[in-house]
Design a protein around this motif. Structure first.
Motif, mmCIF file in Angstrom:
data_model
loop_
_atom_site.group_PDB
_atom_site.id
_atom_site.type_symbol
_atom_site.label_atom_id
_atom_site.label_comp_id
_atom_site.label_asym_id
_atom_site.label_seq_id
_atom_site.Cartn_x
_atom_site.Cartn_y
_atom_site.Cartn_z
ATOM 1 N N PRO A 60 0.797 -1.235 0.000
ATOM 2 C CA PRO A 60 0.000 0.000 0.000
ATOM 3 C C PRO A 60 0.826 1.281 0.000
ATOM 4 O O PRO A 60 0.385 2.302 -0.550
ATOM 5 N N TYR A 61 2.030 1.249 0.595
ATOM 6 C CA TYR A 61 2.831 2.478 0.638
ATOM 7 C C TYR A 61 3.310 2.907 -0.747
ATOM 8 O O TYR A 61 3.811 4.029 -0.918
ATOM 9 N N LEU A 62 3.173 2.024 -1.740
ATOM 10 C CA LEU A 62 3.585 2.378 -3.101
ATOM 11 C C LEU A 62 2.559 3.245 -3.819
ATOM 12 O O LEU A 62 2.828 3.730 -4.926
ATOM 13 N N ALA A 63 1.399 3.456 -3.242
ATOM 14 C CA ALA A 63 0.434 4.414 -3.799
ATOM 15 C C ALA A 63 0.893 5.814 -3.409
ATOM 16 O O ALA A 63 0.899 6.168 -2.222
ATOM 17 N N GLN A 64 1.299 6.614 -4.378
ATOM 18 C CA GLN A 64 1.895 7.918 -4.078
ATOM 19 C C GLN A 64 1.372 8.995 -5.016
ATOM 20 O O GLN A 64 1.073 8.731 -6.184
ATOM 21 N N GLN A 65 1.265 10.187 -4.477
ATOM 22 C CA GLN A 65 1.017 11.391 -5.269
ATOM 23 C C GLN A 65 2.316 12.178 -5.226
ATOM 24 O O GLN A 65 2.544 12.964 -4.317
ATOM 25 N N THR A 66 3.180 11.925 -6.203
ATOM 26 C CA THR A 66 4.543 12.430 -6.166
ATOM 27 C C THR A 66 4.932 13.002 -7.517
ATOM 28 O O THR A 66 4.310 12.684 -8.540
ATOM 29 N N ALA A 115 8.708 -2.660 -7.333
ATOM 30 C CA ALA A 115 9.992 -1.973 -7.398
ATOM 31 C C ALA A 115 9.875 -0.467 -7.597
ATOM 32 O O ALA A 115 10.877 0.244 -7.532
ATOM 33 N N ALA A 116 8.667 0.045 -7.821
ATOM 34 C CA ALA A 116 8.473 1.476 -8.041
ATOM 35 C C ALA A 116 7.038 1.831 -7.666
ATOM 36 O O ALA A 116 6.164 0.964 -7.617
ATOM 37 N N PRO A 117 6.765 3.102 -7.409
ATOM 38 C CA PRO A 117 5.421 3.474 -6.956
ATOM 39 C C PRO A 117 4.386 3.453 -8.072
ATOM 40 O O PRO A 117 4.706 3.514 -9.263
ATOM 41 N N ASP A 118 3.132 3.356 -7.645
ATOM 42 C CA ASP A 118 1.996 3.670 -8.502
ATOM 43 C C ASP A 118 1.672 5.142 -8.258
ATOM 44 O O ASP A 118 1.252 5.523 -7.154
ATOM 45 N N VAL A 119 1.898 5.960 -9.264
ATOM 46 C CA VAL A 119 1.669 7.404 -9.117
ATOM 47 C C VAL A 119 0.211 7.711 -9.453
ATOM 48 O O VAL A 119 -0.295 7.277 -10.492
#
Length: 221
Positions: A60-66, A115-119
């Protein structure tokens, strides 16, 4: 727990504490096209799924608004997608980009998703306000300002399909975020880029996100 905040067209701001993050895969509405895509990827060494469409749970921490995505090498790329966001009393639709490690993908698609976020975008629509015309919504992605994906939501399984899947699995709960899977890349494009932009558009409005990749330092040891 990761908290996202979405601004709605009426100006309301909706906070969402992400409980489950799920990535749809091989989610084209034409499963004949999906089968052809699986065969193409197999030639590149990407293992075929045991069933389609797929659903990959992601941390869940890979959900990001970045606006910045750290990467370990140059073989990563994004995918234009839409996302469902389940709130306490509604379901939202927003724009998303699943950034994926392509070198890791040949060892396992599910691994590469970690390996990388979902933006995700910072603006959203209530799904109920656009669902009856969702097939007309367009998705466009740019990599280093070159269009690499362009299509409509009619190319993907509809939000209603995933709503029923979530309900059947007990996952249609506040805090669930689901990304749709992606539309095809345009022929001959270079998907490996330093900057990414994705737009989900209706005739009246558009939702967008943009970010750049940032190389991590070289490892020691």
């Amino acid at each position: 727990m990761t908290e996202l905040v979405f601004e709605l067209p009426d100006g309301a701001r909706v906070p969402v504490a992400v409980k489950y993050l799920l990535n749809g895969g091989y989610a084209g509405r034409s499963q004949e096209d999906v089968a052809a895509h699986v065969a193409e990827l197999a030639e590149l060494g990407v293992p075929a799924p045991s069933t389609t469409p797929c659903l990959y749970p992601v941390a869940p921490y890979l959900a990001q608004q970045t606006t910045t995505v750290p990467v370990q090498h140059g073989k990563t790329s994004g995918e234009a997608e839409w996302a469902l966001v389940v709130t306490d009393d509604d379901v939202l639709l927003t724009v998303a980009c699943d950034h994926t490690d392509r070198e890791l993908e040949v060892h396992g698609v599910a691994w590469s998703k970690q390996a990388a976020p979902d933006v995700l975008g910072t603006r959203a629509w209530r799904l109920s306000s656009v669902e009856d015309r969702s097939d007309e919504l367009t998705l466009t992605a740019w990599a280093d300002d070159e269009v690499i994906q362009r299509g409509t939501l009619a190319e993907l399984l509809p939000p209603s399909y995933w709503i029923e899947e979530l309900r059947a699995r007990g996952l249609l709960v506040p805090g669930t975020v689901l990304l749709s899977g992606t539309i095809p890349m345009l022929p001959g494009v270079n998907q490996f880029a330093r900057s990414w932009r994705v737009e989900l558009a209706s005739p009246e409005d558009s939702l967008s996100l943009a970010y750049s990749t940032s190389p991590l330092p070289e490892p020691v040891g």
